[in-house]
Motif scaffolding. Sequence first.
Motif, PDB file in Angstrom:
ATOM      1  N   UNK A 120       4.900  13.138  32.975  1.00 30.45           N
ATOM      2  CA  UNK A 120       6.245  13.046  33.552  1.00 30.45           C
ATOM      3  C   UNK A 120       6.549  11.616  33.965  1.00 30.45           C
ATOM      4  N   UNK A 121       5.537  10.923  34.484  1.00 25.96           N
ATOM      5  CA  UNK A 121       5.719   9.537  34.897  1.00 25.96           C
ATOM      6  C   UNK A 121       6.033   8.655  33.695  1.00 25.96           C
ATOM      7  N   UNK A 122       5.363   8.919  32.571  1.00 28.28           N
ATOM      8  CA  UNK A 122       5.593   8.085  31.387  1.00 28.28           C
ATOM      9  C   UNK A 122       7.010   8.242  30.851  1.00 28.28           C
ATOM     10  N   UNK A 123       7.636   9.381  31.101  1.00 26.07           N
ATOM     11  CA  UNK A 123       9.008   9.576  30.637  1.00 26.07           C
ATOM     12  C   UNK A 123       9.984   8.675  31.379  1.00 26.07           C
ATOM     13  N   UNK A 124       9.613   8.232  32.571  1.00 27.12           N
ATOM     14  CA  UNK A 124      10.476   7.379  33.375  1.00 27.12           C
ATOM     15  C   UNK A 124      10.232   5.897  33.131  1.00 27.12           C
ATOM     16  N   UNK A 125       9.199   5.579  32.370  1.00 28.31           N
ATOM     17  CA  UNK A 125       8.817   4.188  32.150  1.00 28.31           C
ATOM     18  C   UNK A 125       9.513   3.611  30.924  1.00 28.31           C
ATOM     19  N   UNK A 126       9.674   2.303  30.900  1.00 30.01           N
ATOM     20  CA  UNK A 126      10.166   1.654  29.671  1.00 30.01           C
ATOM     21  C   UNK A 126       9.162   1.893  28.540  1.00 30.01           C
ATOM     22  N   UNK A 127       9.617   1.847  27.302  1.00 30.96           N
ATOM     23  CA  UNK A 127       8.740   2.153  26.158  1.00 30.96           C
ATOM     24  C   UNK A 127       7.446   1.331  26.116  1.00 30.96           C
ATOM     25  N   UNK A 128       7.484   0.064  26.472  1.00 26.51           N
ATOM     26  CA  UNK A 128       6.272  -0.768  26.427  1.00 26.51           C
ATOM     27  C   UNK A 128       5.245  -0.270  27.440  1.00 26.51           C
TER      28      UNK A 128
ATOM     29  N   UNK B  90       0.385   3.045  29.044  1.00 29.88           N
ATOM     30  CA  UNK B  90      -0.197   4.182  29.764  1.00 29.88           C
ATOM     31  C   UNK B  90      -0.910   5.115  28.788  1.00 29.88           C
ATOM     32  N   UNK B  91      -0.294   5.392  27.666  1.00 28.45           N
ATOM     33  CA  UNK B  91      -0.924   6.263  26.667  1.00 28.45           C
ATOM     34  C   UNK B  91      -2.214   5.624  26.121  1.00 28.45           C
ATOM     35  N   UNK B  92      -2.214   4.322  25.928  1.00 26.94           N
ATOM     36  CA  UNK B  92      -3.413   3.606  25.472  1.00 26.94           C
ATOM     37  C   UNK B  92      -4.531   3.770  26.507  1.00 26.94           C
ATOM     38  N   UNK B  93      -4.203   3.535  27.770  1.00 27.01           N
ATOM     39  CA  UNK B  93      -5.204   3.656  28.846  1.00 27.01           C
ATOM     40  C   UNK B  93      -5.739   5.079  28.890  1.00 27.01           C
ATOM     41  N   UNK B  94      -4.859   6.059  28.835  1.00 28.83           N
ATOM     42  CA  UNK B  94      -5.286   7.464  28.885  1.00 28.83           C
ATOM     43  C   UNK B  94      -6.249   7.807  27.745  1.00 28.83           C
ATOM     44  N   UNK B  95      -6.012   7.259  26.584  1.00 30.28           N
ATOM     45  CA  UNK B  95      -6.850   7.609  25.443  1.00 30.28           C
ATOM     46  C   UNK B  95      -8.148   6.816  25.402  1.00 30.28           C
ATOM     47  N   UNK B  96      -8.077   5.511  25.622  1.00 30.40           N
ATOM     48  CA  UNK B  96      -9.231   4.653  25.373  1.00 30.40           C
ATOM     49  C   UNK B  96      -9.950   4.140  26.622  1.00 30.40           C
TER      50      UNK B  96
END
Length: 177
Positions: free
Chosen positions: A4-12, A17-23
């Motif tokens: 939900x937090x990522x939906x409020x963030x700018x695309x970059x 955040x997705x990179x951190x979550x995965x790697x």
Amino acid sequence: MLLMLTLLLPPALETAVRFIEKYVFSDWNALMFLMVLFLLDTGLGMLRSFRQGRFHSRGMRQMFTKLRDYGVGLIVAHVLSSVQVDGQPLPGATYFALGFKGAIYFFILIIETKSIDENLRNLGGRGLPLPKFLRRGMQDWEETGQFRSKLPPEELPLAPESALPTAPDPGAITPVI
């Protein structure tokens, strides 16, 4: 929640955040439990330092060193438990990796719990309500760096005879210095 937090963030930032979550790290629930113990230990340690008149910036720097070390351990645990080759987990590595991750988390929890117990005892309390055998083991470790053997002395393996002390010969002359 993080989604939900990522939906409020700018695309970059969303990509970061997705990179951190995965790697890098994704176990935020476990991190909260670790942080509770870390903050409790830090607060008790600061109180202890104030009472003993030893509150210095050195202790605060040690807190950041501990945070760095724990962070590296958590990231290594995440990477080892998440690594994939050709999009697939390594065969048989899943259980090993989860065991490794669990061990790192467990040891951090044990370290913090032991430190909280020490801080409570140094503040004049009795410490955490630990079983006697565990408290005795911790005391042995603090004093000698090893745990005492659980075997009675008569059941311990014998040392080689050359290592055993010999009784002096009663007829031998001993020089006096």
